[in-house]
Scaffold this motif. Structure first.
Motif, PDB file in Angstrom:
ATOM      1  N   GLU A 267       0.804  -1.219   0.000  1.00  0.00           N
ATOM      2  CA  GLU A 267       0.000   0.000   0.000  1.00  0.00           C
ATOM      3  C   GLU A 267       0.844   1.279   0.000  1.00  0.00           C
ATOM      4  O   GLU A 267       0.307   2.372  -0.174  1.00  0.00           O
ATOM      5  N   ILE A 268       2.157   1.146   0.181  1.00  0.00           N
ATOM      6  CA  ILE A 268       3.013   2.332   0.304  1.00  0.00           C
ATOM      7  C   ILE A 268       3.276   2.919  -1.080  1.00  0.00           C
ATOM      8  O   ILE A 268       3.792   2.232  -1.964  1.00  0.00           O
ATOM      9  N   PRO A 269       2.926   4.177  -1.330  1.00  0.00           N
ATOM     10  CA  PRO A 269       3.167   4.780  -2.645  1.00  0.00           C
ATOM     11  C   PRO A 269       4.661   4.949  -2.918  1.00  0.00           C
ATOM     12  O   PRO A 269       5.475   5.047  -1.994  1.00  0.00           O
ATOM     13  N   ASP A 270       5.018   5.011  -4.200  1.00  0.00           N
ATOM     14  CA  ASP A 270       6.401   5.256  -4.596  1.00  0.00           C
ATOM     15  C   ASP A 270       6.860   6.603  -4.043  1.00  0.00           C
ATOM     16  O   ASP A 270       6.114   7.584  -4.041  1.00  0.00           O
ATOM     17  N   GLY A 271       8.101   6.654  -3.581  1.00  0.00           N
ATOM     18  CA  GLY A 271       8.673   7.883  -3.062  1.00  0.00           C
ATOM     19  C   GLY A 271       8.416   8.121  -1.593  1.00  0.00           C
ATOM     20  O   GLY A 271       8.943   9.069  -1.023  1.00  0.00           O
ATOM     21  N   LEU A 272       7.610   7.253  -0.952  1.00  0.00           N
ATOM     22  CA  LEU A 272       7.320   7.380   0.467  1.00  0.00           C
ATOM     23  C   LEU A 272       7.665   6.081   1.175  1.00  0.00           C
ATOM     24  O   LEU A 272       7.879   5.041   0.534  1.00  0.00           O
ATOM     25  N   ALA A 273       7.713   6.132   2.502  1.00  0.00           N
ATOM     26  CA  ALA A 273       8.089   4.941   3.268  1.00  0.00           C
ATOM     27  C   ALA A 273       7.396   4.964   4.621  1.00  0.00           C
ATOM     28  O   ALA A 273       7.190   6.027   5.210  1.00  0.00           O
ATOM     29  N   ASP A 274       7.053   3.786   5.104  1.00  0.00           N
ATOM     30  CA  ASP A 274       6.654   3.647   6.500  1.00  0.00           C
ATOM     31  C   ASP A 274       7.931   3.544   7.329  1.00  0.00           C
ATOM     32  O   ASP A 274       8.925   2.956   6.879  1.00  0.00           O
ATOM     33  N   VAL A 275       7.919   4.107   8.519  1.00  0.00           N
ATOM     34  CA  VAL A 275       9.094   4.066   9.392  1.00  0.00           C
ATOM     35  C   VAL A 275       8.683   3.437  10.718  1.00  0.00           C
ATOM     36  O   VAL A 275       7.737   3.894  11.368  1.00  0.00           O
ATOM     37  N   VAL A 276       9.393   2.390  11.087  1.00  0.00           N
ATOM     38  CA  VAL A 276       9.138   1.680  12.345  1.00  0.00           C
ATOM     39  C   VAL A 276      10.291   1.973  13.294  1.00  0.00           C
ATOM     40  O   VAL A 276      11.456   1.692  12.979  1.00  0.00           O
ATOM     41  N   THR A 300       9.731   0.508   2.323  1.00  0.00           N
ATOM     42  CA  THR A 300       9.131   0.937   1.065  1.00  0.00           C
ATOM     43  C   THR A 300       8.343  -0.232   0.490  1.00  0.00           C
ATOM     44  O   THR A 300       8.242  -1.294   1.103  1.00  0.00           O
ATOM     45  N   SER A 301       7.791  -0.037  -0.697  1.00  0.00           N
ATOM     46  CA  SER A 301       7.010  -1.108  -1.313  1.00  0.00           C
ATOM     47  C   SER A 301       7.875  -2.253  -1.805  1.00  0.00           C
ATOM     48  O   SER A 301       7.365  -3.308  -2.180  1.00  0.00           O
ATOM     49  N   THR A 302       9.202  -2.087  -1.779  1.00  0.00           N
ATOM     50  CA  THR A 302      10.096  -3.122  -2.310  1.00  0.00           C
ATOM     51  C   THR A 302      11.112  -3.662  -1.310  1.00  0.00           C
ATOM     52  O   THR A 302      11.719  -4.703  -1.566  1.00  0.00           O
ATOM     53  N   GLN A 303      11.318  -2.980  -0.172  1.00  0.00           N
ATOM     54  CA  GLN A 303      12.358  -3.437   0.744  1.00  0.00           C
ATOM     55  C   GLN A 303      12.210  -2.809   2.119  1.00  0.00           C
ATOM     56  O   GLN A 303      11.485  -1.822   2.288  1.00  0.00           O
ATOM     57  N   VAL A 304      12.921  -3.404   3.085  1.00  0.00           N
ATOM     58  CA  VAL A 304      13.035  -2.833   4.428  1.00  0.00           C
ATOM     59  C   VAL A 304      14.509  -2.548   4.674  1.00  0.00           C
ATOM     60  O   VAL A 304      15.356  -3.437   4.523  1.00  0.00           O
ATOM     61  N   ARG A 305      14.824  -1.300   5.043  1.00  0.00           N
ATOM     62  CA  ARG A 305      16.199  -0.924   5.365  1.00  0.00           C
ATOM     63  C   ARG A 305      16.281  -0.592   6.849  1.00  0.00           C
ATOM     64  O   ARG A 305      15.466   0.188   7.353  1.00  0.00           O
ATOM     65  N   HIS A 306      17.262  -1.154   7.512  1.00  0.00           N
ATOM     66  CA  HIS A 306      17.439  -0.909   8.944  1.00  0.00           C
ATOM     67  C   HIS A 306      18.580   0.074   9.138  1.00  0.00           C
ATOM     68  O   HIS A 306      19.718  -0.169   8.718  1.00  0.00           O
ATOM     69  N   TYR A 307      18.278   1.214   9.779  1.00  0.00           N
ATOM     70  CA  TYR A 307      19.282   2.235  10.069  1.00  0.00           C
ATOM     71  C   TYR A 307      19.485   2.332  11.580  1.00  0.00           C
ATOM     72  O   TYR A 307      18.537   2.209  12.364  1.00  0.00           O
TER      73      TYR A 307
END
Length: 338
Positions: A267-276, A300-307
């Motif tokens: 459901e996440i649009p391109d160019g935006l991201a959910d942040v947990v 994002t709609s394609t991956q999860v990045r951990h910072y």
């Protein structure tokens, strides 16, 4: 003026609605006498490619059309009604964003037709001015330059009457006019002769008013526009009015995080991201933030990045519950429930 919004298309009207509901001081300036000026001319054949044309805070678009491919005039009527309660000044062109003295400027001037730098392209008709009457192309050889929606829309309109229709992308190298004919040099094919050439090469954002201090909102679809504008409005509310970004609490466990991310990713649009962001026993989920965020788990709609402290620690591309649960288990250093 606190907020100046330039343009009364979908992006400008959506920002105006958010500012209106938040009780902010704002004005939307539009150079045309009516809203939605772009959609009064485009698409040329007056059929939209999707029925997902609603804006946040507006009526359901289904009240205006129940067709899978609605008419463009249905969208115009929708945006006219959407604009009515807003503070919009029409017939007000803007040439310099600084002359209005607004503290925050949002540029929502939309897109304009684009012509590529092909030698001889000036001889071609364009999507914006080519005739939409199929009989104008009867018995003619027509080259359509472009591989996007405007090109295929045009090709579909004339294919029943034209002698032949070629739709070509970036392989056109040069166009030369000889009398009433056009000779097009096409990479891998050679030189071909046509009676008409139409450039349907899409649109580009209007950058005439760009200013380093201004915010720009744009998008390739109504869906992208409404979500991008909402993200910008939430950013402005948080930075200038102390309104926290909307969020919800999750259990800080691999199974709970995996379930939430798997449900949201598509459901996440391109160019935006959910942040947990993990916080002890719980984690906070902030939905649809700008992808510039570099804290916690950025989804994002394609991956999860951990910072961690803005440093990229790990990436997971499999956005299904079991791989995500293993990923969160490793990153949180807790046993995987599964």
């Amino acid at each position: 003026m606190e907020y100046l919004v330039i343009g009364a298309g979908p992006a400008g009207l959506q920002m105006g609605r958010f500012l209106h509901l938040a009780g902010r001081e704002y004005v939307v300036l539009e150079r045309s006498p009516e809203p939605a000026s772009f959609f009064r001319g485009f698409p040329r054949h007056r059929v939209l490619s999707t029925d997902d044309n609603w804006l946040f805070g507006g009526a359901p678009f289904s009240r205006y059309s129940k067709r899978s491919f609605p008419g463009a005039d249905d969208l115009v009527r929708y945006l006219e009604d959407f604009a009515r309660p807003l503070n919009v000044r029409y017939d007000t062109p803007v040439t310099d964003v600084s002359e209005h003295g607004a503290r925050h400027v949002i540029i929502a001037t939309g897109q304009k037709p684009h012509l590529p730098s092909i030698p001889g392209i000036e001889h071609a008709e364009t999507y914006a001015d080519a005739s939409t009457d199929p009989t104008e192309y009867a018995g003619k050889r027509v080259l359509i330059i472009g591989r996007g929606r405007s090109a295929f829309e045009t090709a579909d309109n004339i294919s029943a009457t034209a002698r032949l229709t070629h739709t070509v992308g970036r392989s056109v190298q040069r166009i030369v006019k000889h009398g009433t004919e056009f000779v097009a040099s096409i990479d891998g094919t050679g030189e071909l002769r046509y009676d008409k050439v139409i450039a349907c090469t899409g649109f580009r954002r209007d950058t005439a008013l760009d200013d380093p201090a201004a915010h720009v909102v744009t998008g390739d679809s109504i869906k992208a526009i409404r979500h991008t504008v909402r993200a910008l409005h939430r950013t402005l509310e948080a930075e200038h009015h102390g309104v926290p970004w909307p969020h919800r609490r999750l259990r800080n466990r691999p199974d709970a995080l995996a379930a939430a991310v798997a449900a949201r990713a598509s459901e996440i649009p391109d160019g935006l991201a959910d942040v947990v962001v993990p916080q002890g026993q719980h984690a906070l989920l902030y939905d649809e933030m700008p992808t510039t965020r570099r804290h916690g788990f950025v989804v994002t709609s394609t991956q999860v990045r951990h910072y961690r402290h803005n440093e990229l620690i790990a990436v997971e591309h499999r956005l299904h519950r079991k791989p995500l649960e293993r990923f969160f288990s490793q990153q949180l250093a807790v046993p995987c429930i599964a």
